[in-house]
Design a protein around this motif. Structure first.
Motif, mmCIF file in Angstrom:
data_model
loop_
_atom_site.group_PDB
_atom_site.id
_atom_site.type_symbol
_atom_site.label_atom_id
_atom_site.label_comp_id
_atom_site.label_asym_id
_atom_site.label_seq_id
_atom_site.Cartn_x
_atom_site.Cartn_y
_atom_site.Cartn_z
ATOM 1 N N LEU A 138 0.835 -1.205 0.000
ATOM 2 C CA LEU A 138 0.000 0.000 0.000
ATOM 3 C C LEU A 138 0.868 1.252 0.000
ATOM 4 C CD1 LEU A 138 -2.732 1.379 0.119
ATOM 5 C CD2 LEU A 138 -2.774 0.999 2.582
ATOM 6 N N ARG A 139 1.928 1.243 0.787
ATOM 7 C CA ARG A 139 2.841 2.394 0.805
ATOM 8 C C ARG A 139 3.460 2.615 -0.569
ATOM 9 N NH1 ARG A 139 5.356 0.564 6.387
ATOM 10 N NH2 ARG A 139 4.364 2.025 7.833
ATOM 11 N N ALA A 140 3.873 1.528 -1.214
ATOM 12 C CA ALA A 140 4.513 1.651 -2.523
ATOM 13 C C ALA A 140 3.552 2.242 -3.552
ATOM 14 C CB ALA A 140 5.010 0.282 -2.986
ATOM 15 N N VAL A 141 2.297 1.797 -3.536
ATOM 16 C CA VAL A 141 1.307 2.318 -4.478
ATOM 17 C C VAL A 141 0.995 3.783 -4.176
ATOM 18 C CG1 VAL A 141 -1.085 2.121 -5.260
ATOM 19 C CG2 VAL A 141 0.304 0.062 -4.949
ATOM 20 N N ALA A 142 0.836 4.118 -2.899
ATOM 21 C CA ALA A 142 0.544 5.505 -2.522
ATOM 22 C C ALA A 142 1.661 6.433 -2.980
ATOM 23 C CB ALA A 142 0.347 5.602 -1.013
ATOM 24 N N ASP A 143 2.900 6.004 -2.820
ATOM 25 C CA ASP A 143 4.034 6.830 -3.241
ATOM 26 C C ASP A 143 4.110 6.925 -4.762
ATOM 27 O OD1 ASP A 143 4.682 7.168 -0.592
ATOM 28 O OD2 ASP A 143 6.286 5.671 -0.581
ATOM 29 N N ALA A 144 3.861 5.799 -5.451
ATOM 30 C CA ALA A 144 3.932 5.798 -6.910
ATOM 31 C C ALA A 144 2.838 6.673 -7.519
ATOM 32 C CB ALA A 144 3.821 4.370 -7.437
ATOM 33 N N ALA A 145 1.663 6.707 -6.887
ATOM 34 C CA ALA A 145 0.557 7.512 -7.415
ATOM 35 C C ALA A 145 0.852 9.006 -7.341
ATOM 36 C CB ALA A 145 -0.730 7.191 -6.663
ATOM 37 N N GLY A 146 1.699 9.408 -6.395
ATOM 38 C CA GLY A 146 2.166 10.784 -6.347
ATOM 39 C C GLY A 146 1.277 11.778 -5.636
ATOM 40 N N PHE A 147 0.234 11.326 -4.929
ATOM 41 C CA PHE A 147 -0.623 12.249 -4.186
ATOM 42 C C PHE A 147 -0.036 12.486 -2.800
ATOM 43 C CE2 PHE A 147 -3.802 10.055 -6.979
ATOM 44 C CZ PHE A 147 -4.099 11.156 -7.773
ATOM 45 N N ASP A 148 0.079 13.754 -2.420
ATOM 46 C CA ASP A 148 0.560 14.056 -1.075
ATOM 47 C C ASP A 148 -0.459 13.616 -0.030
ATOM 48 O OD1 ASP A 148 2.930 15.173 -1.992
ATOM 49 O OD2 ASP A 148 2.051 17.177 -2.163
ATOM 50 N N ARG A 149 -1.745 13.842 -0.318
ATOM 51 C CA ARG A 149 -2.820 13.483 0.601
ATOM 52 C C ARG A 149 -3.966 12.884 -0.195
ATOM 53 N NH1 ARG A 149 -5.163 17.443 4.143
ATOM 54 N NH2 ARG A 149 -4.978 15.921 5.817
ATOM 55 N N PHE A 150 -4.692 11.963 0.404
ATOM 56 C CA PHE A 150 -5.744 11.266 -0.319
ATOM 57 C C PHE A 150 -6.688 10.594 0.665
ATOM 58 C CE2 PHE A 150 -1.897 8.753 0.079
ATOM 59 C CZ PHE A 150 -2.346 7.628 0.750
ATOM 60 N N ALA A 151 -7.904 10.312 0.172
ATOM 61 C CA ALA A 151 -8.848 9.493 0.932
ATOM 62 C C ALA A 151 -8.482 8.034 0.719
ATOM 63 C CB ALA A 151 -10.270 9.769 0.476
ATOM 64 N N LEU A 152 -8.718 7.215 1.734
ATOM 65 C CA LEU A 152 -8.351 5.803 1.690
ATOM 66 C C LEU A 152 -9.593 4.958 1.966
ATOM 67 C CD1 LEU A 152 -6.151 3.599 1.527
ATOM 68 C CD2 LEU A 152 -5.692 4.011 3.958
ATOM 69 N N MET A 153 -9.933 4.061 1.029
ATOM 70 C CA MET A 153 -11.079 3.186 1.194
ATOM 71 C C MET A 153 -10.618 1.745 1.376
ATOM 72 S SD MET A 153 -14.204 2.181 -1.428
ATOM 73 C CE MET A 153 -15.201 3.670 -1.215
ATOM 74 N N ALA A 154 -11.064 1.109 2.461
ATOM 75 C CA ALA A 154 -10.765 -0.294 2.720
ATOM 76 C C ALA A 154 -11.945 -1.129 2.265
ATOM 77 C CB ALA A 154 -10.501 -0.524 4.198
ATOM 78 N N MET A 155 -11.697 -2.055 1.344
ATOM 79 C CA MET A 155 -12.739 -2.960 0.886
ATOM 80 C C MET A 155 -12.442 -4.355 1.428
ATOM 81 S SD MET A 155 -13.351 -1.676 -3.049
ATOM 82 C CE MET A 155 -14.875 -2.585 -3.223
ATOM 83 N N ALA A 156 -13.435 -4.956 2.076
ATOM 84 C CA ALA A 156 -13.326 -6.335 2.573
ATOM 85 C C ALA A 156 -12.071 -6.510 3.421
ATOM 86 C CB ALA A 156 -13.379 -7.311 1.409
ATOM 87 N N GLN A 157 -11.179 -7.447 3.045
ATOM 88 C CA GLN A 157 -10.028 -7.737 3.889
ATOM 89 C C GLN A 157 -8.943 -6.673 3.819
ATOM 90 O OE1 GLN A 157 -10.517 -9.248 1.058
ATOM 91 N NE2 GLN A 157 -8.587 -9.258 -0.056
ATOM 92 N N GLY A 158 -9.188 -5.583 3.077
ATOM 93 C CA GLY A 158 -8.245 -4.469 3.063
ATOM 94 C C GLY A 158 -8.292 -3.652 4.335
ATOM 95 N N GLY A 159 -9.225 -3.953 5.247
ATOM 96 C CA GLY A 159 -9.382 -3.160 6.463
ATOM 97 C C GLY A 159 -8.143 -3.044 7.330
ATOM 98 N N PRO A 160 -7.554 -4.149 7.793
ATOM 99 C CA PRO A 160 -6.379 -4.045 8.660
ATOM 100 C C PRO A 160 -5.229 -3.260 8.027
ATOM 101 C CG PRO A 160 -7.285 -6.258 8.774
ATOM 102 C CD PRO A 160 -8.027 -5.546 7.677
ATOM 103 N N VAL A 161 -5.025 -3.421 6.718
ATOM 104 C CA VAL A 161 -3.947 -2.705 6.042
ATOM 105 C C VAL A 161 -4.228 -1.201 6.030
ATOM 106 C CG1 VAL A 161 -2.621 -2.510 3.911
ATOM 107 C CG2 VAL A 161 -3.513 -4.733 4.615
ATOM 108 N N ALA A 162 -5.462 -0.829 5.707
ATOM 109 C CA ALA A 162 -5.829 0.585 5.682
ATOM 110 C C ALA A 162 -5.731 1.204 7.074
ATOM 111 C CB ALA A 162 -7.243 0.754 5.131
ATOM 112 N N ILE A 163 -6.160 0.467 8.084
ATOM 113 C CA ILE A 163 -6.076 0.968 9.465
ATOM 114 C C ILE A 163 -4.622 1.205 9.852
ATOM 115 C CG2 ILE A 163 -6.463 0.354 11.889
ATOM 116 C CD1 ILE A 163 -8.915 -1.282 10.834
ATOM 117 N N ALA A 164 -3.761 0.244 9.541
ATOM 118 C CA ALA A 164 -2.341 0.374 9.877
ATOM 119 C C ALA A 164 -1.710 1.541 9.138
ATOM 120 C CB ALA A 164 -1.609 -0.927 9.552
ATOM 121 N N TYR A 165 -2.097 1.739 7.872
ATOM 122 C CA TYR A 165 -1.532 2.851 7.108
ATOM 123 C C TYR A 165 -2.002 4.191 7.676
ATOM 124 C CZ TYR A 165 0.029 5.754 3.262
ATOM 125 O OH TYR A 165 0.662 6.731 2.525
ATOM 126 N N ALA A 166 -3.294 4.307 7.945
ATOM 127 C CA ALA A 166 -3.838 5.570 8.473
ATOM 128 C C ALA A 166 -3.234 5.904 9.827
ATOM 129 C CB ALA A 166 -5.355 5.475 8.577
#
Length: 361
Positions: free
Chosen positions: A95-123
């Motif tokens: 997730l960090r690699a994709v966020a950095d590659a996308a180039g947005f300084d700030r963004f909304a983050l949506m966790a779908m299904a089992q993406g929850g723990p990863v999104a929580i840890a990132y936030a």
């Protein structure tokens, strides 16, 4: 219903980046509006999702008002398949690699299904980058309050994956399909049956599932202070409605929106779908094109905010009209109303209105 393709834009751009451990991750971007990064769900294939009678409406409708970035989980889709590490740490690195590659300084983050723990840890680790947090059919811990019967069921699912995931006959995979979209047509169910085999091998499906079941981010929930929206179907058979209740109750200020559906994946023709779209759109555009308190901004309608957000990305009136399925004259009328509310005038009114929303000046 117009799509990004009909509006004169490519459906998506597929790109690749490297996770910290060297795994190649496929990611894609499409749409226009505030950036929205999706913490990926269990089954995805960036290419085939565009042809999907199950997923395409998600992509088209979210892309109407957001710049959507999504990726194939390690071991799945167009990402590297030969992967054995599906731990929370490894997936967080993706997730960090994709966020950095996308180039947005700030963004909304949506966790779908089992993406929850990863999104929580990132936030929790990057509160400076996450503007808003959304959960859809998700959880913080897949085995939270699980019973012995639940564990027996999980063991049975693992056996089904071992026995039938890779078979040409979809009988075994249909068990999972029936849990995800019980209200689907036979065409939709058949497509999801096929997606499973296309998206991931039986070996990886089993290994990733077993490692995800040992992942929990529940302890991090009280530390989150970002605006949060939780959307969950009342009859979800994959991740029960109690998971959504738990997320909304554990995150300060979170809002829960129950969706009247039995489908884990909402379908385009059910009443819950426009509710989902409207809630996400309102949540992402609540602060205008970019946050900040702007005189007159509170008086802007949802449509006026939406049009100004597209204008902020350099799209002209004809382009905006095609994207929103409006006439050019209607777009012009909305812009004129927005200029009056923001008290900007003259030939430079458009640029002034956009600048005030973007800078808060």
């Amino acid at each position: 219903m117009a799509s990004p393709v009909a509006a004169g834009h490519p459906p998506q751009q597929i790109r690749f980046c490297r996770a910290p451990d060297g795994v190649r991750i496929a990611w894609a971007v499409h749409g226009s509006g505030p950036p929205l990064l999706i913490s990926t769900c269990w089954l995805s294939h960036l290419q085939f999702d565009w042809e999907s009678p199950v997923w395409r409406h998600f992509l088209v409708d979210l892309g109407r008002f957001a710049t959507v970035v999504r990726f194939d989980e390690r071991g799945h889709g167009l990402s590297d398949w030969d992967v054995t590490d599906h731990s929370l740490e490894a997936r967080l690195g993706d997730l960090r690699a994709v966020a950095d590659a996308a180039g947005f300084d700030r963004f909304a983050l949506m966790a779908m299904a089992q993406g929850g723990p990863v999104a929580i840890a990132y936030a929790a680790a990057h509160p400076d980058r996450v503007t808003r947090l959304l959960f859809y059919g998700s959880y913080s811990d897949p085995l939270r309050e699980s019973t012995p019967e639940d564990l027996e069921l999980e063991a049975a699912f693992s056996q089904l994956i071992r026995a039938g995931w890779g078979r040409e006959d979809s009988t075994f995979r249909r068990v999972f399909t029936s849990q995800m979209i019980p209200g689907a047509t036979e065409q939709q169910k058949t497509w999801l049956d096929d997606l499973m085999r296309r998206s991931v091998s039986a070996t990886t499906a089993l290994l990733a599932r077993e490692q995800r079941l040992r992942t929990s981010a529940t302890d991090l929930l009280p530390s989150l202070s970002v605006p949060t929206l939780v959307l969950h179907a009342r009859g979800d058979r994959m991740n029960g409605f109690g998971d959504g209740l738990h997320l909304a109750g554990a995150i300060a200020g979170a809002r829960l929106v129950p969706l009247e559906s039995d489908n884990h994946i909402l379908l385009a023709d059910e009443p819950a779908w426009p509710v989902f779209v409207d809630e996400v759109r309102r949540f992402l555009l609540a602060d205008g094109a970019a946050g900040g308190t702007v005189p007159g901004a509170d008086a802007l309608s949802e449509r006026e905010r939406e049009i100004l957000a597209l204008a902020a990305r350099g799209r002209d009136n004809a382009d905006i009209a095609r994207a929103l399925t409006l006439s050019v004259r209607t777009v012009e009328r909305h812009l004129q109303n927005a200029y009056l509310k923001l008290d900007v005038h003259g030939r430079s009114a458009r640029a002034a209105a956009v600048a005030r929303l973007l800078t808060g000046a």
